[in-house]
Design an enzyme around this catalytic site. Structure first.
Site, PDB file in Angstrom:
ATOM      1  N   CYS A  88      36.248  46.017  29.168  1.00  0.00           N
ATOM      2  CA  CYS A  88      36.333  46.186  30.625  1.00  0.00           C
ATOM      3  C   CYS A  88      34.926  46.144  31.211  1.00  0.00           C
ATOM      4  CB  CYS A  88      36.999  47.520  30.970  1.00  0.00           C
ATOM      5  SG  CYS A  88      37.189  47.761  32.754  1.00  0.00           S
TER       6      CYS A  88
ATOM      7  N   SER B 145      47.672  49.661  37.580  1.00  0.00           N
ATOM      8  CA  SER B 145      46.692  50.655  38.002  1.00  0.00           C
ATOM      9  C   SER B 145      45.337  50.000  38.231  1.00  0.00           C
ATOM     10  CB  SER B 145      46.571  51.720  36.910  1.00  0.00           C
ATOM     11  OG  SER B 145      45.509  52.576  37.195  1.00  0.00           O
TER      12      SER B 145
ATOM     13  N   GLU C 140      44.584  45.916  22.883  1.00  0.00           N
ATOM     14  CA  GLU C 140      45.326  47.123  22.516  1.00  0.00           C
ATOM     15  C   GLU C 140      46.512  47.340  23.438  1.00  0.00           C
ATOM     16  OE1 GLU C 140      42.775  50.526  20.670  1.00  0.00           O
ATOM     17  OE2 GLU C 140      41.541  49.389  22.057  1.00  0.00           O
TER      18      GLU C 140
ATOM     19  N   LEU D 125      41.508  57.702  41.002  1.00  0.00           N
ATOM     20  CA  LEU D 125      40.558  58.269  41.973  1.00  0.00           C
ATOM     21  C   LEU D 125      39.416  59.033  41.296  1.00  0.00           C
ATOM     22  CD1 LEU D 125      42.275  59.806  45.109  1.00  0.00           C
ATOM     23  CD2 LEU D 125      40.748  57.856  44.973  1.00  0.00           C
TER      24      LEU D 125
ATOM     25  N   CYS E 248      35.689  56.940  30.337  1.00  0.00           N
ATOM     26  CA  CYS E 248      36.599  56.018  29.636  1.00  0.00           C
ATOM     27  C   CYS E 248      35.891  55.327  28.484  1.00  0.00           C
ATOM     28  CB  CYS E 248      37.111  54.989  30.638  1.00  0.00           C
ATOM     29  SG  CYS E 248      38.058  53.677  29.882  1.00  0.00           S
TER      30      CYS E 248
ATOM     31  N   GLU F 120      40.430  46.091  33.912  1.00  0.00           N
ATOM     32  CA  GLU F 120      40.791  46.280  35.324  1.00  0.00           C
ATOM     33  C   GLU F 120      41.721  45.120  35.694  1.00  0.00           C
ATOM     34  OE1 GLU F 120      40.560  48.239  38.214  1.00  0.00           O
ATOM     35  OE2 GLU F 120      41.718  46.523  38.899  1.00  0.00           O
TER      36      GLU F 120
HETATM   37  S1  SF4 Z   1      38.662  50.367  34.958  1.00  0.00           S
HETATM   38 FE1  SF4 Z   1      40.040  51.440  33.516  1.00  0.00          FE
HETATM   39  S2  SF4 Z   1      39.601  50.485  31.522  1.00  0.00           S
HETATM   40 FE2  SF4 Z   1      37.919  49.920  32.892  1.00  0.00          FE
HETATM   41  S3  SF4 Z   1      36.321  51.450  32.506  1.00  0.00           S
HETATM   42 FE3  SF4 Z   1      37.520  52.169  34.275  1.00  0.00          FE
HETATM   43  S4  SF4 Z   1      39.133  53.503  33.403  1.00  0.00           S
HETATM   44 FE4  SF4 Z   1      38.272  52.277  31.705  1.00  0.00          FE
END
Ligand code: SF4
Length: 368
Positions: free
Chosen positions: A119, A204, A99, A228, A126, A173
């Site tokens: 992820c 990020s 995505e 954070l 999330c 990540e």
């Molecule tokens: S690292 Fe980012 S994409 Fe993975 S679970 Fe956490 S917030 Fe979601």
């Protein structure tokens, strides 16, 4: 000469740097300039098939087509938000969802790309976490997301009117796919291609401390943002279990180390998602400010009102709560900004990417 898996049909040409593409065509018996020509076709003109490369002789195109792929992502759906944000749901050649989000902005548009399909981290706020890790994306798949979004937003190959910012804040990540990420950033920064320089890219992380330290040593690195979500280890362990591996003090020590690599005027950012009655109290704002001040970090904090999505058990904080949180941070010398949610109605906002369809009302399915 660079070693390449060149005769493998699976070579994704969008994942090769310009010198690698030159080596690739040389292994096919072509002169070096053809590699540069191919790089410009893929990355500057953003062509996604060999048939479109009509400046290459037909038999050469056929040969290239046997040896490599000009594109591999298939666009399944395209969703357009009432605020102009676009979300693309694509599939890899092995049917994994990818995505990407295009966010139009007044001054400079932003593309939010994914670094993984799904992820492995289990952040509880999330939606992507619910997919688990399907696989790392290749450098070519990361680059291709940007090509797809640019072509859709401006027209195939059309020069971007205002330049583009990239943020690695989509699914995944990024620091768990570090090599592919850095390679993709190198490729998109090439002045003969997309020419989106690292200074226009922000990545990020949920807090992979050793990679933060490593990123600091890279001269041509992107900007850094750290999610954070909590001011104490106790709460962060719950919301972002990665914290059990790299707790706040260790994470912020790595940030302190990273701070030494900041260029004049550059700051890094902490992202703090605000969850109603979970991490948004005045006391927690004070704890957050004290934490950052204790580590003497010159960072700014982006406050992100949570983007609700079933079945996540959280609600966004009220506007008044967000403002009060921000004011407390500011009163303690921490620069804080409230990020406006974008593309919530099409599940394109932060934490909402989970390869889902949205309601037919907001869908504009126009696969290209
Ligand atoms: S690292 Fe980012 S994409 Fe993975 S679970 Fe956490 S917030 Fe979601």
């Amino acid at each position: 000469m660079l070693r390449l898996p060149c005769m493998d049909k699976a070579v994704q040409l969008t994942g090769l740097t310009q010198p690698e593409l030159v080596s690739f065509v040389e292994t096919l018996g072509e002169p070096a300039y053809r590699g540069r020509q191919l790089f410009a076709a893929l990355q500057h003109r953003r062509l996604r098939s060999f048939e479109e490369m009509t400046d290459l002789p037909k038999e050469r195109r056929a040969r290239l087509n046997e040896a490599g792929n000009a594109s591999t992502l298939k666009i399944e759906s395209r969703y357009v938000s009432a605020d102009g944000t676009r979300r693309y749901l694509m599939k890899t050649h092995d049917n994994r969802p990818v995505e990407t989000v295009f966010i139009p902005e007044e001054r400079r548009d932003t593309i939010c790309f994914s670094s993984q399909s799904g992820c492995p981290l289990q952040c509880t706020f999330c939606l992507t976490a619910q997919l688990g890790l399907l696989r790392n994306l290749t450098a070519g798949e990361i680059v291709e997301q940007i090509i797809v979004a640019l072509n859709d937003a401006y027209g195939d190959g059309v020069k971007t009117p205002r330049g583009t910012n990239l943020v690695g804040m989509g699914a995944g990540e990024p620091f768990l796919n570090f090599d592919a990420l850095l390679k993709a950033i190198r490729i998109v920064g090439d002045p003969d291609g997309l020419h989106i320089v690292p200074n226009r890219v922000t990545v990020s992380t949920a807090g992979i401390a050793p990679r933060i330290r490593e990123l600091a040593t890279i001269a041509d690195r992107p900007h850094l943002a750290i999610s954070l979500a909590a001011p104490t280890d106790e709460l962060r362990n719950e919301l972002m279990p990665i914290n059990k591996k790299w707790p706040l003090d260790e994470l912020l020590d790595a940030c302190k180390e990273f701070e030494k690599s900041l260029k004049p005027g550059e700051r890094f950012t902490f992202e703090y998602v605000l969850l109603k009655d979970v991490n948004d109290s005045d006391e927690q704002a004070r704890q957050l400010a004290n934490l950052l001040n204790r580590h003497s970090l010159r960072a700014k904090v982006n406050l992100i009102p949570h983007n609700p999505a079933e079945p996540l058990p959280y609600q966004p904080s009220s506007e008044g709560r967000v403002e009060s949180f921000r004011e407390i941070l500011e009163s303690k010398g921490v620069h804080a900004f409230v990020r406006k949610p974008r593309g919530r109605d099409i599940l394109a906002a932060c934490g909402q990417l989970a390869a889902r369809s949205t309601s037919p009302v907001s869908i504009q399915q126009q696969p290209r």
